[in-house]
Every structure is written in C-alpha cells, then in structure tokens.
Design an enzyme around this catalytic site. Structure first.
Site, mmCIF file in Angstrom:
data_model
loop_
_atom_site.group_PDB
_atom_site.id
_atom_site.type_symbol
_atom_site.label_atom_id
_atom_site.label_comp_id
_atom_site.label_asym_id
_atom_site.label_seq_id
_atom_site.Cartn_x
_atom_site.Cartn_y
_atom_site.Cartn_z
ATOM 1 C CE LYS A 176 -4.501 1.011 0.158
ATOM 2 N NZ LYS A 176 -5.603 0.315 -0.457
ATOM 3 C CG ASP B 226 -7.246 3.316 -0.966
ATOM 4 O OD1 ASP B 226 -7.817 2.290 -1.031
ATOM 5 O OD2 ASP B 226 -7.337 4.284 0.073
HETATM 6 P P1 NDP Z 1 -12.791 7.622 -2.979
HETATM 7 O O1 NDP Z 1 -11.856 8.655 -2.913
HETATM 8 O O2 NDP Z 1 -13.491 7.416 -4.187
HETATM 9 O O3 NDP Z 1 -14.183 7.962 -2.319
HETATM 10 C C1 NDP Z 1 -13.975 8.289 -0.754
HETATM 11 C C2 NDP Z 1 -15.288 8.549 -0.250
HETATM 12 O O4 NDP Z 1 -15.332 8.470 1.216
HETATM 13 C C3 NDP Z 1 -15.720 9.740 -0.517
HETATM 14 O O5 NDP Z 1 -17.213 10.015 -0.288
HETATM 15 C C4 NDP Z 1 -15.128 10.523 0.818
HETATM 16 O O6 NDP Z 1 -15.826 11.854 0.914
HETATM 17 C C5 NDP Z 1 -15.221 9.723 1.956
HETATM 18 N N1 NDP Z 1 -14.349 9.993 2.827
HETATM 19 C C6 NDP Z 1 -13.050 9.567 2.859
HETATM 20 N N2 NDP Z 1 -12.278 9.961 3.924
HETATM 21 C C7 NDP Z 1 -13.401 10.322 4.774
HETATM 22 C C8 NDP Z 1 -13.012 10.888 6.097
HETATM 23 N N3 NDP Z 1 -11.990 10.834 6.759
HETATM 24 N N4 NDP Z 1 -14.373 11.039 6.792
HETATM 25 C C9 NDP Z 1 -15.535 10.853 6.040
HETATM 26 N N5 NDP Z 1 -15.632 10.462 4.976
HETATM 27 C C10 NDP Z 1 -14.399 10.167 4.332
HETATM 28 O O7 NDP Z 1 -12.378 6.067 -2.350
HETATM 29 P P2 NDP Z 1 -13.020 4.588 -2.649
HETATM 30 O O8 NDP Z 1 -14.311 4.687 -2.721
HETATM 31 O O9 NDP Z 1 -11.943 4.061 -3.679
HETATM 32 O O10 NDP Z 1 -12.468 4.024 -1.284
HETATM 33 C C11 NDP Z 1 -13.272 4.137 -0.320
HETATM 34 C C12 NDP Z 1 -12.954 3.067 0.780
HETATM 35 O O11 NDP Z 1 -12.975 1.594 0.067
HETATM 36 C C13 NDP Z 1 -11.573 3.069 1.418
HETATM 37 O O12 NDP Z 1 -11.549 2.615 2.824
HETATM 38 C C14 NDP Z 1 -10.689 2.290 0.680
HETATM 39 O O13 NDP Z 1 -9.623 1.656 1.274
HETATM 40 C C15 NDP Z 1 -11.724 1.015 0.287
HETATM 41 N N6 NDP Z 1 -11.232 0.217 -0.854
HETATM 42 C C16 NDP Z 1 -11.225 0.921 -2.146
HETATM 43 C C17 NDP Z 1 -11.114 -0.006 -3.319
HETATM 44 C C18 NDP Z 1 -11.063 0.385 -4.461
HETATM 45 O O14 NDP Z 1 -10.980 -0.390 -5.724
HETATM 46 N N7 NDP Z 1 -11.050 1.727 -4.777
HETATM 47 C C19 NDP Z 1 -10.682 -1.450 -3.182
HETATM 48 C C20 NDP Z 1 -11.016 -2.157 -1.559
HETATM 49 C C21 NDP Z 1 -11.226 -1.090 -0.587
HETATM 50 P P3 NDP Z 1 -14.981 13.197 0.568
HETATM 51 O O15 NDP Z 1 -15.269 13.279 -1.083
HETATM 52 O O16 NDP Z 1 -15.795 14.425 1.281
HETATM 53 O O17 NDP Z 1 -13.539 13.186 0.901
#
Ligand code: NDP
Length: 450
Positions: free
Chosen positions: A124, A164
């Site tokens: 990571k 991510d």
């Molecule tokens: P994105 O950046 O596309 O979206 C993240 C979302 O979560 C946004 O809506 C963001 O809101 C919100 N968010 C992020 N940080 C915070 C925080 N500290 N508090 C509240 N809301 C938050 O990321 P992903 O959808 O790719 O990833 C989401 C989760 O899934 C993570 O935990 C990631 O590790 C996990 N994941 C992702 C994979 C992938 O293929 N993308 C694979 C496996 C797991 P805002 O826009 O306001 O920041």
C-alpha cells in the site's frame, strides 16, 4: 509466544500507530486457533514476520501550485509481503495518510489478496497530499513529482499500485504517464488504467459490485436475498457508487450516500438516474453530496467527525455497507443499527468498523463481513487486469464480470469453510483471516527463513 505476549510485543515495536495496532489485534486474536493445529507456524514466527514490512519507503515530494508556491508533501510505499506474488495494493492521497494508516492497509492487503486466489502479495502507499480543491494542473504536477521517486521502487513484476481514496482515473493516468516517461517502457505497472491503454473492463465497478455479490452470497446461505431490502451506504466515491448500482440491479433499495461533510437520506431510494447525478457530481464536477438533496428534495444531515456516533447509521435498514473510510462505524453506531433490526453488515471500505462495533454485530448474530473478504473484488479484478497485460489480451465485460462473481463466491465459501473448521461457524471475520493466513503461511514456510 501466546496471543497476549505477541500483542504486547507489537504494541511496543509500533508505538503511536493506532490504526496498524487495531488491524494487527483483530488478526492476532482471530487466528489464534490456527497455531494449535500448526505449531510449525509459531516456531517459524510466521505471524511475527507478516507484521513487519519487508520494506517501507518514505520520501519527499516537492511540487509547485498554480500560483508558483512550493509545497512539500510526504510520499510512502509499504511493501509488506511478497510470499505469494508481487506487492499489490492501492495508493491513497488524503491529509490523514501516515505510516500507521498505510501499514494497516498493507497488512490487511496480505490476507485480502491471498483470498482472491490470484497470486498477489500485499502492499500500500500514498501521500498526505489532498487533491480536494486542487486544479487538474496541480494534481498532475503532484502526481509527476510523486512518481519521480516512486518509479525507482515499483515495476510490473515486483510492485503494482492501483487507486484508493483520492486516487481515481485522473491520478492513475498522470502517474502512469510519468512512469512511462521515466522508464521508457509501456508495462502494466498500474492497475485501474484507462480502457484504451491497458485497463480492464469492470475494474472501475469491481469493488462495489463485488461487495454486493458477496452480500448476496451471505444472504443466500440463509435462504434470503437483497431483493426488497433497504440498504444504507456511506461514502459517494468509487466503492459507494458501484455498490449502490449493484443494489439497484439486484432489486434492493439504497437510501443513503455521504461524504466527509454529511449524508443524504432519500427515502424513495436512489435510482439509476439519481446515481448518474452522483457519479457526475463526484467524478467530474468534484462537488459535495449536499447538492443531491437540493436537486432531488430529500433530507441532508451535516456530520461532525468528532461526534460520538454517525447519524447515518441511525436510519432504519436491513443491510448496511460502510464504503467511506476506516473507523466510520463504532460501537454506538452498531447498537443503533442492531436496534433498528439490521440483518447484514458488509464492509466496502477497509476497517470501517471498530473492534467494539464488530463484536456487537457478532454477539447479536448479525451477518458481518470484514472488508478483506467483502471488498476483495477490486484487487481481484486488478489481478485480472495484470493477467490480461501479461498475456496481451482484452477480455470482454461479461467475461471479467463472470470471473469477479466466481471469485467472490469462492472467497465466501473459503471463509465459511475455515470458520467452520476452526470452531466458529458463520464467523466471516475468523474465517477470512484464517483462510488468508494459511495460504500465505504455507508459502512463507516453503520459501525458508527470509
Ligand atoms: P474515493 O476517494 O473514491 O471515495 C471516498 C469516499 O469516502 C468519499 O465520499 C469521501 O468523501 C469519503 N471519505 C474519505 N475519507 C473520509 C473521512 N475521513 N471521513 C468521512 N468521509 C470520508 O475512495 P474509494 O471509494 O476508492 O475508497 C473508499 C474505501 O474503500 C476506502 O476505505 C478504501 O481503502 C476502500 N477500498 C477501495 C477499493 C477501490 O478499488 N477503490 C478497493 C478496496 C477497498 P470526501 O469526498 O468528502 O472526501
């Protein structure tokens, strides 16, 4: 060394790393029964080795914004374990990124990648850079500066990053372009690439789709299905968007979505048309989820990150899918969900539920899936992208989707089987951790003391 002694040692070796310690504790406690059947793993200190990154790189990233001001960020790559394949895991750009967060994610990735059945080790990386509010030009300059160092440490047969939080199609494009320029080679060093330049169909959708396939498997094992169920989803990024889409495909009703400022509650359900609005809002216009409530006249609640609970989890529903970030669902939230009759909680994000929350679900018989099993569809499809790149092939949408479905089914079965075998039937947490651990432990044993 027993569980308590190992935990104490890990705490002493990794002070000030709460996220890493939380992930380590969850695994150490849940795989304890393995060592009774496999004393050789204890003698060879397999778990102690897994808890120590094989290599961890930290570097300075210097870049200039549109006004010419110079900024200094910190970049990282944690190469955690390569026993079963090249290091594989995403890059996260978010101000909260530090060594603890990336070590927890890289550690979880070892088990997740092993569960997929595709040969990939765990890694990571990322930076404390915040893409929010930056122009495309600034994001490009940052990505190029970041890659000017990272390029020395990755390659398509050794370490293959992906996206991510904060790293989507735009960022991967800029980083891939920079890598290609520096190395003068076109290889599959990233996954999540665009479709015209080495990417795989379904990779964008894979984590969210895979999550809902996994949840459907869990419900089917109990003679039930997602059809007609009210579902809570947090987040509105990549994982949340495609989780909502698959819930719609399977006849469920998703009623919430959120970002770091608040959440919308749409009692009538998020339709495909409304979801297209979210995709455009978040992926193109980079706006706030509050706009959804204004556009479709539904409720919006601002959230406070320091509050003792998240009101999103107080909305009554049968299924809950945390898809935003770590520790977004705590013990109090779990109680609220249970009081409202939740039947299933499956994690789209990595470690979104605190240990207290997980215990509450398991104690109350709620079907609970840990992210390392239920969100593994993303990295599994990244593995399929790597395979296509190695072969020089492009599989159809139907083919990749069918493989994704089958991988999620296999992970579901492997988790249930391991849970049963080690005396914790229906406990997906124990099952996923043990099934992933044994696969990597066998490889480490075979490869000697290194
Ligand atoms: P994105 O950046 O596309 O979206 C993240 C979302 O979560 C946004 O809506 C963001 O809101 C919100 N968010 C992020 N940080 C915070 C925080 N500290 N508090 C509240 N809301 C938050 O990321 P992903 O959808 O790719 O990833 C989401 C989760 O899934 C993570 O935990 C990631 O590790 C996990 N994941 C992702 C994979 C992938 O293929 N993308 C694979 C496996 C797991 P805002 O826009 O306001 O920041």
């Amino acid at each position: 060394m027993n569980t308590a002694e190992l935990l104490a040692q890990v705490r002493q070796r990794n002070p000030h790393e709460p996220e890493f310690l939380q992930a380590a504790q969850e695994v150490i406690e849940s795989i304890a029964p393995v060592f009774e059947k496999h004393p050789e793993f204890a003698r060879l200190k397999i778990l102690e080795r897994m808890l120590e990154p094989e290599r961890m790189i930290s570097f300075r990233v210097t870049w200039q914004d549109d006004r010419g001001e110079v900024h200094v960020n910190r970049g990282y790559r944690v190469q955690m374990n390569s026993a079963i394949g090249p290091y594989k895991g995403g890059l996260r750009f978010h101000p909260s990124v530090n060594a603890s967060v990336l070590k927890f994610l890289a550690f979880e990735q070892i088990f997740k990648n092993a569960l997929t059945g595709v040969p990939m080790g765990g890694g990571k990386g990322g930076s404390d850079f915040d893409p929010k509010g930056k122009s495309d030009n600034e994001v490009m300059h940052f990505c190029q500066a970041f890659m000017s160092e990272l390029a020395r440490h990755i390659s398509h047969r050794m370490d293959v990053p992906a996206g991510d939080i904060g790293v989507g199609a735009r960022e991967i494009g800029y980083m891939f372009g920079a890598y290609k320029k520096i190395k003068n080679e076109f290889t599959g060093v990233f996954t999540g690439k665009g479709i015209g330049w080495g990417g795989s169909l379904i990779r964008t959708e894979a984590t969210g789709y895979g999550l809902i396939y996994f949840a459907e498997n869990m419900l089917q094992a109990k003679g039930d299905s997602i059809k007609g169920k009210t579902c809570l989803v947090s987040g509105s990024g990549n994982v949340a968007q495609y989780a909502i889409e698959k819930i719609i495909h399977l006849g469920g009703k998703a009623v919430t979505a959120s970002d770091s400022n608040g959440f919308i509650y749409d009692e009538n359900g998020i339709t495909q048309e409304k979801l297209e609005f979210i995709k455009d809002l978040k992926n193109n216009r980079r706006g706030r989820i509050q706009e959804y409530a204004e556009k479709f006249t539904c409720s919006y609640t601002a959230t406070d990150p320091n509050a003792d609970h998240n009101p999103l989890w107080s909305v009554p529903a049968q299924c809950a899918f945390p898809c935003a970030t770590q520790n977004e669902l705590n013990g109090k939230d779990a109680k609220n969900l249970i009081q409202n009759g939740v039947k299933l909680v499956a994690e789209g994000a990595n470690m979104p539920t605190t240990i207290e929350g997980i215990n509450a679900f398991i104690d109350q018989g709620v079907l609970y899936a840990p992210g390392k099993a239920s969100n593994a569809g993303g990295v599994a499809t990244s593995g399929l992208e790597m395979t296509q790149n190695y072969m020089g092939a492009n599989w159809s949408r139907e083919e990749v989707d069918a493989r994704l479905r089958s991988i999620m089914k296999d992970i579901h079965e492997a988790s249930l089987k391991a849970a049963q075998k080690f005396g914790k039937p229906d406990n997906y947490l124990v099952g996923a951790n043990i099934a992933g651990f044994i696969k990597v432990a066998n490889a480490m044993q075979a490869q000697g003391v290194i």
